[in-house]
Scaffold this motif. Structure first.
Motif, PDB file in Angstrom:
ATOM      1  N   ILE A 360       0.827  -1.207   0.000  1.00  0.00           N
ATOM      2  CA  ILE A 360       0.000   0.000   0.000  1.00  0.00           C
ATOM      3  C   ILE A 360       0.862   1.258   0.000  1.00  0.00           C
ATOM      4  CG2 ILE A 360      -1.693   1.320   1.333  1.00  0.00           C
ATOM      5  CD1 ILE A 360      -2.763  -1.413   2.353  1.00  0.00           C
ATOM      6  N   LYS A 361       1.922   1.255   0.802  1.00  0.00           N
ATOM      7  CA  LYS A 361       2.808   2.413   0.855  1.00  0.00           C
ATOM      8  C   LYS A 361       3.396   2.719  -0.523  1.00  0.00           C
ATOM      9  CE  LYS A 361       5.698   2.280   4.395  1.00  0.00           C
ATOM     10  NZ  LYS A 361       6.562   1.649   5.438  1.00  0.00           N
ATOM     11  N   HIS A 362       3.801   1.682  -1.225  1.00  0.00           N
ATOM     12  CA  HIS A 362       4.382   1.886  -2.554  1.00  0.00           C
ATOM     13  C   HIS A 362       3.306   2.229  -3.579  1.00  0.00           C
ATOM     14  CE1 HIS A 362       8.620   1.015  -1.931  1.00  0.00           C
ATOM     15  NE2 HIS A 362       8.199   0.261  -0.938  1.00  0.00           N
ATOM     16  N   ARG A 363       2.129   1.684  -3.411  1.00  0.00           N
ATOM     17  CA  ARG A 363       1.032   2.028  -4.324  1.00  0.00           C
ATOM     18  C   ARG A 363       0.692   3.519  -4.191  1.00  0.00           C
ATOM     19  NH1 ARG A 363      -4.697  -1.226  -4.955  1.00  0.00           N
ATOM     20  NH2 ARG A 363      -5.514   0.014  -6.683  1.00  0.00           N
ATOM     21  N   LEU A 364       0.605   4.019  -2.964  1.00  0.00           N
ATOM     22  CA  LEU A 364       0.303   5.427  -2.752  1.00  0.00           C
ATOM     23  C   LEU A 364       1.390   6.324  -3.338  1.00  0.00           C
ATOM     24  CD1 LEU A 364      -1.063   5.273   0.915  1.00  0.00           C
ATOM     25  CD2 LEU A 364      -2.386   5.745  -1.159  1.00  0.00           C
ATOM     26  N   ARG A 365       2.639   5.935  -3.123  1.00  0.00           N
ATOM     27  CA  ARG A 365       3.740   6.747  -3.637  1.00  0.00           C
ATOM     28  C   ARG A 365       3.745   6.736  -5.159  1.00  0.00           C
ATOM     29  NH1 ARG A 365      10.052   6.620  -1.622  1.00  0.00           N
ATOM     30  NH2 ARG A 365      10.858   8.094  -3.167  1.00  0.00           N
ATOM     31  N   ASP A 366       3.478   5.589  -5.746  1.00  0.00           N
ATOM     32  CA  ASP A 366       3.471   5.475  -7.199  1.00  0.00           C
ATOM     33  C   ASP A 366       2.328   6.289  -7.806  1.00  0.00           C
ATOM     34  OD1 ASP A 366       4.455   4.406  -9.676  1.00  0.00           O
ATOM     35  OD2 ASP A 366       2.717   3.080  -9.691  1.00  0.00           O
ATOM     36  N   SER A 367       1.190   6.343  -7.099  1.00  0.00           N
ATOM     37  CA  SER A 367       0.003   7.032  -7.620  1.00  0.00           C
ATOM     38  C   SER A 367       0.031   8.532  -7.378  1.00  0.00           C
ATOM     39  CB  SER A 367      -1.260   6.439  -6.976  1.00  0.00           C
ATOM     40  OG  SER A 367      -1.400   5.070  -7.289  1.00  0.00           O
ATOM     41  N   PHE A 368       0.578   8.950  -6.228  1.00  0.00           N
ATOM     42  CA  PHE A 368       0.446  10.351  -5.828  1.00  0.00           C
ATOM     43  C   PHE A 368       1.783  11.073  -5.608  1.00  0.00           C
ATOM     44  CE2 PHE A 368      -3.210   7.923  -4.183  1.00  0.00           C
ATOM     45  CZ  PHE A 368      -4.217   8.501  -4.940  1.00  0.00           C
ATOM     46  N   GLY A 369       2.894  10.376  -5.805  1.00  0.00           N
ATOM     47  CA  GLY A 369       4.189  11.001  -5.648  1.00  0.00           C
ATOM     48  C   GLY A 369       4.702  10.960  -4.218  1.00  0.00           C
ATOM     49  N   GLU A 370       5.942  11.412  -4.051  1.00  0.00           N
ATOM     50  CA  GLU A 370       6.587  11.335  -2.741  1.00  0.00           C
ATOM     51  C   GLU A 370       5.870  12.167  -1.687  1.00  0.00           C
ATOM     52  OE1 GLU A 370      10.727  12.179  -2.873  1.00  0.00           O
ATOM     53  OE2 GLU A 370      11.176  10.655  -4.381  1.00  0.00           O
ATOM     54  N   LYS A 371       5.206  13.247  -2.089  1.00  0.00           N
ATOM     55  CA  LYS A 371       4.535  14.121  -1.130  1.00  0.00           C
ATOM     56  C   LYS A 371       3.467  13.396  -0.320  1.00  0.00           C
ATOM     57  CE  LYS A 371       1.107  15.770  -4.501  1.00  0.00           C
ATOM     58  NZ  LYS A 371      -0.065  15.139  -3.856  1.00  0.00           N
ATOM     59  N   VAL A 372       2.947  12.284  -0.851  1.00  0.00           N
ATOM     60  CA  VAL A 372       1.884  11.565  -0.153  1.00  0.00           C
ATOM     61  C   VAL A 372       2.355  11.012   1.183  1.00  0.00           C
ATOM     62  CG1 VAL A 372       2.275   9.237  -1.073  1.00  0.00           C
ATOM     63  CG2 VAL A 372      -0.051   9.977  -0.559  1.00  0.00           C
ATOM     64  N   GLU A 373       3.668  10.788   1.322  1.00  0.00           N
ATOM     65  CA  GLU A 373       4.192  10.209   2.555  1.00  0.00           C
ATOM     66  C   GLU A 373       3.956  11.109   3.769  1.00  0.00           C
ATOM     67  OE1 GLU A 373       8.244   9.276   1.743  1.00  0.00           O
ATOM     68  OE2 GLU A 373       7.760   7.710   0.276  1.00  0.00           O
ATOM     69  N   SER A 374       3.783  12.413   3.534  1.00  0.00           N
ATOM     70  CA  SER A 374       3.495  13.336   4.636  1.00  0.00           C
ATOM     71  C   SER A 374       2.006  13.464   4.915  1.00  0.00           C
ATOM     72  CB  SER A 374       4.072  14.728   4.304  1.00  0.00           C
ATOM     73  OG  SER A 374       3.412  15.289   3.166  1.00  0.00           O
ATOM     74  N   GLU A 375       1.190  12.765   4.116  1.00  0.00           N
ATOM     75  CA  GLU A 375      -0.260  12.898   4.227  1.00  0.00           C
ATOM     76  C   GLU A 375      -0.916  11.737   4.963  1.00  0.00           C
ATOM     77  OE1 GLU A 375      -1.536  13.442   0.201  1.00  0.00           O
ATOM     78  OE2 GLU A 375      -0.491  15.364  -0.021  1.00  0.00           O
ATOM     79  N   TYR A 376      -0.110  10.799   5.445  1.00  0.00           N
ATOM     80  CA  TYR A 376      -0.650   9.708   6.248  1.00  0.00           C
ATOM     81  C   TYR A 376       0.438   9.207   7.191  1.00  0.00           C
ATOM     82  CZ  TYR A 376       1.882   6.249   3.393  1.00  0.00           C
ATOM     83  OH  TYR A 376       2.853   5.506   2.778  1.00  0.00           O
ATOM     84  N   GLU A 377       0.021   8.423   8.182  1.00  0.00           N
ATOM     85  CA  GLU A 377       0.979   7.815   9.099  1.00  0.00           C
ATOM     86  C   GLU A 377       0.718   6.325   9.209  1.00  0.00           C
ATOM     87  OE1 GLU A 377       0.641   9.037  13.184  1.00  0.00           O
ATOM     88  OE2 GLU A 377      -1.476   9.552  12.952  1.00  0.00           O
ATOM     89  N   SER A 518      22.882   1.748  -6.253  1.00  0.00           N
ATOM     90  CA  SER A 518      22.642   1.209  -7.595  1.00  0.00           C
ATOM     91  C   SER A 518      22.164   2.340  -8.488  1.00  0.00           C
ATOM     92  CB  SER A 518      21.590   0.086  -7.562  1.00  0.00           C
ATOM     93  OG  SER A 518      20.307   0.624  -7.307  1.00  0.00           O
ATOM     94  N   PRO A 519      22.237   2.173  -9.806  1.00  0.00           N
ATOM     95  CA  PRO A 519      21.756   3.231 -10.716  1.00  0.00           C
ATOM     96  C   PRO A 519      20.228   3.299 -10.721  1.00  0.00           C
ATOM     97  CG  PRO A 519      23.187   1.633 -11.831  1.00  0.00           C
ATOM     98  CD  PRO A 519      22.801   1.046 -10.520  1.00  0.00           C
ATOM     99  N   ARG A 520      19.692   4.471 -10.816  1.00  0.00           N
ATOM    100  CA  ARG A 520      18.278   4.736 -11.121  1.00  0.00           C
ATOM    101  C   ARG A 520      17.311   3.669 -10.632  1.00  0.00           C
ATOM    102  NH1 ARG A 520      17.596   8.736 -14.683  1.00  0.00           N
ATOM    103  NH2 ARG A 520      15.547   7.959 -15.205  1.00  0.00           N
ATOM    104  N   THR A 521      17.192   3.485  -9.340  1.00  0.00           N
ATOM    105  CA  THR A 521      16.268   2.486  -8.802  1.00  0.00           C
ATOM    106  C   THR A 521      14.836   2.845  -9.186  1.00  0.00           C
ATOM    107  OG1 THR A 521      17.725   2.034  -6.947  1.00  0.00           O
ATOM    108  CG2 THR A 521      15.421   1.370  -6.699  1.00  0.00           C
ATOM    109  N   GLU A 522      14.095   1.845  -9.681  1.00  0.00           N
ATOM    110  CA  GLU A 522      12.709   2.056 -10.100  1.00  0.00           C
ATOM    111  C   GLU A 522      11.766   1.417  -9.097  1.00  0.00           C
ATOM    112  OE1 GLU A 522      11.695   3.599 -12.867  1.00  0.00           O
ATOM    113  OE2 GLU A 522      13.574   3.884 -13.940  1.00  0.00           O
ATOM    114  N   ASN A 523      10.484   1.779  -9.225  1.00  0.00           N
ATOM    115  CA  ASN A 523       9.460   1.184  -8.366  1.00  0.00           C
ATOM    116  C   ASN A 523       9.331  -0.293  -8.709  1.00  0.00           C
ATOM    117  OD1 ASN A 523       6.728   0.210  -7.662  1.00  0.00           O
ATOM    118  ND2 ASN A 523       6.481   2.283  -6.880  1.00  0.00           N
ATOM    119  N   SER A 524       9.720  -1.165  -7.778  1.00  0.00           N
ATOM    120  CA  SER A 524       9.767  -2.601  -8.065  1.00  0.00           C
ATOM    121  C   SER A 524       8.385  -3.200  -8.268  1.00  0.00           C
ATOM    122  CB  SER A 524      10.481  -3.343  -6.929  1.00  0.00           C
ATOM    123  OG  SER A 524       9.803  -3.168  -5.715  1.00  0.00           O
ATOM    124  N   PHE A 525       7.367  -2.620  -7.646  1.00  0.00           N
ATOM    125  CA  PHE A 525       6.007  -3.105  -7.834  1.00  0.00           C
ATOM    126  C   PHE A 525       5.545  -2.815  -9.266  1.00  0.00           C
ATOM    127  CE2 PHE A 525       6.589  -2.384  -3.390  1.00  0.00           C
ATOM    128  CZ  PHE A 525       5.932  -3.425  -2.779  1.00  0.00           C
TER     129      PHE A 525
END
Length: 544
Positions: A360-377, A518-525
């Motif tokens: 879920i954490k990665h889904r939110l970040r992938d959908s809404f960007g890094e800023k979403v991490e400050s919008e939930y706990e 590592s180079p350019r790590t991508e969203n593994s999901f």
């Protein structure tokens, strides 16, 4: 407690509900309790003696078993007495003590808590299939009152689950819609007009397409809608009489606005009804064409019970006000959470596995960007070394999933105990559009030694991966560090930067901000599913 921030809880939802969620604080509850509906009925209804131990990996689909925990929960419910006790005793006499009974017993106290936290204006939607839906509805009727049952929604999945040939193919789920009271929030949703209906709008003017509808309808009215207007007596029209669709004063307004069309002679007026004013067809209780989740789907996250976002969007728009709160106590891969966030509703998600929380954490970040991490706990995850050690002692699989989440990796899809030296994977690209490269991750919560480095080195050679990562709870020994150095470096083509081929990260290192190199790590999901879609497309092309 007033919920001011979106919250993701790790833990047993019964415990979380009792400890954290206040009375009448939630506007909409959606739950899709996982259940082994693909099992044979003979297995689900076979007798159990109550001595089975919990599965090695603690997920809810593994705990719907008649074991000591189910036995104890049943005893607690019997002590409470009342209608729920009477119903469960009756069902137990009928089907016995088996996995199906365990499911009902474990769901009952959770549904009681969900009713407690639901606002008086709130609604609850519970997703199930035909395996247990008839039993579950009885439990829901007892807890929420049959008078608060609103609909059994039939969701056509567009694909079937059954491989049995001598039955009609099973291709739908049921969603039971209940409210807490008669005073509940409801925002009517509409479906698209049919092509036949659209063809009726064959007139055009400056305002757009329109159709003509009668202003006189059947049925005698003795009020204002039955009065004579413009020399026309509604009650004198037809054998049974007629009446205006509205009062004559309103008809006058329509006429001033140019909305009434009068024929040259011999016919009654008609009203212009514009296509843009038609919201569509009010939805019924059979839903289809909401999309499916499969390997080739852009939505697909590889989660076995994932539901399409359009399904949750419809439920949230219908039953959660714009300032409301959505609760999903079995949030899994987080579809309800993601859709609620997109629709600007507050949300609470609960799941008992770190695998789901990480996803879920990665889904939110992938959908809404890094800023979403400050919008939930997130509540319930280890935030210290002592917490990490406690999790490792409690369940090494949960520790493994949590540790992989710390570095953004996805656990491998394999059966429990089938350890091939790979616990997780990360993906990266050397250039923006370059070939996807792979990082293999191994997680150790106990004793570690130089053999673990040698094993990991063998795994990355076998898998043809570029980098291997060992995440460990304990500090590495000097021989381990030396062995990792001796493995050499990975140097991307055209780059001067080199990366250690075998890297060791302790949990403490990660807490202190150390990252995988590592180079350019991508969203593994995301990449994992992109690869699946590519393979699916290649298979279809090869079959042509």
């Amino acid at each position: 407690m007033i919920i001011m921030k979106n919250t993701l809880y790790y833990g047993d939802n019964l415990d979380i509900l009792r400890r954290y969620i206040e009375d009448e604080s939630i506007d909409l509850i959606y739950l899709d309790p996982p259940f082994k509906s693909n099992q044979d009925y003979n297995v689900l209804f076979s007798d159990r003696n109550g001595t089975l131990s919990n599965a090695q990996i603690k997920v809810f689909e593994d705990t719907w078993r008649w074991n000591i925990e189910a036995e104890n929960t049943f005893d607690e419910l019997l002590k409470l007495g009342g209608k729920i006790c009477d119903v469960l005793v009756g069902i137990e006499r009928f089907i016995g003590r088996n996995d199906m009974m365990a499911y009902l017993v474990m769901m009952a106290p959770r549904l009681i808590e969900l009713k407690r936290v639901l606002k008086s204006t709130g609604s609850i939607y519970i997703h199930c299939d035909t395996t247990a839906s008839h039993y579950l509805k009885i439990i829901m009727d007892v807890i929420f009152d049959p008078r608060n049952f609103k609909n059994e929604i039939i969701w056509k999945r567009s694909h079937t689950r059954s491989s049995i040939s001598k039955i009609f193919r099973r291709n739908h789920d049921s969603i039971f819609f209940y409210t807490k009271t008669d005073d509940y929030f409801y925002n009517q949703q509409y479906g698209q007009l049919s092509n036949a209906s659209l063809k009726l709008y064959h007139y055009n003017d400056k305002k757009g397409r329109y159709r003509l509808v009668p202003v006189l309808v059947s049925g005698i009215r003795h009020g204002k809608t039955g009065e004579v207007w413009r020399g026309i007596d509604p009650n004198g029209q037809g054998k049974s009489g007629m009446h205006w669709i509205t009062i004559p004063d309103k008809l006058k307004e329509y006429e001033k606005q140019g909305l009434l069309v009068w024929p040259k002679r011999g016919k009654l007026p008609q009203l212009k009804y514009y296509l843009e004013e038609n919201k569509g067809v009010p939805l019924g209780d059979t839903w289809d064409k909401l999309g499916i989740i499969e390997a080739s789907s852009k939505e697909g996250l590889g989660y076995p019970t994932q539901k399409p976002e359009k399904l949750l969007e419809r439920i949230i728009k219908t039953s959660c006000p714009k300032d409301g709160i959505v609760l999903d106590p079995f949030c899994g891969c987080g579809t309800a959470i993601s859709v609620a966030h997109r629709l600007n509703r507050k949300w609470v998600g609960i799941d008992i596995t770190h695998l789901a929380i990480t996803l879920i954490k990665h889904r939110l970040r992938d959908s809404f960007g890094e800023k979403v991490e400050s919008e939930y706990e997130v509540i319930g995850e280890p935030i210290s070394i002592s917490g990490a050690k406690a999790l490792a002692r409690q369940d090494r699989f949960q520790f493994q999933w949590w540790a992989l989440g710390l570095v953004g990796a996805r656990p491998v899809e394999q059966k429990k105990g089938a350890d091939k030296g790979i616990d997780g994977r990360l993906f990266f690209r050397e250039t923006e559009k370059g070939t996807v490269k792979e990082t293999i991750i191994s997680v150790k919560s106990g004793h570690v030694g130089v053999r673990d480095i040698r094993d990991l080195r063998g795994v990355i050679e076998r898998e043809k991966a570029e980098i291997g990562i060992l995440i460990t709870l304990k500090k590495p020994t000097n021989p381990m560090i030396n062995e990792a150095i001796n493995a050499g470096f990975y140097v991307p083509k055209g780059y001067e930067t080199k990366y250690q081929k075998i890297q060791i990260l302790t949990v403490e290192d990660i807490f202190n901000g150390k990252k995988i190199e590592s180079p350019r790590t991508e969203n593994s999901f995301k990449i994992k599913q992109a690869r699946k879609r590519d393979r699916t497309a290649q298979t279809k092309i090869g079959e042509l």
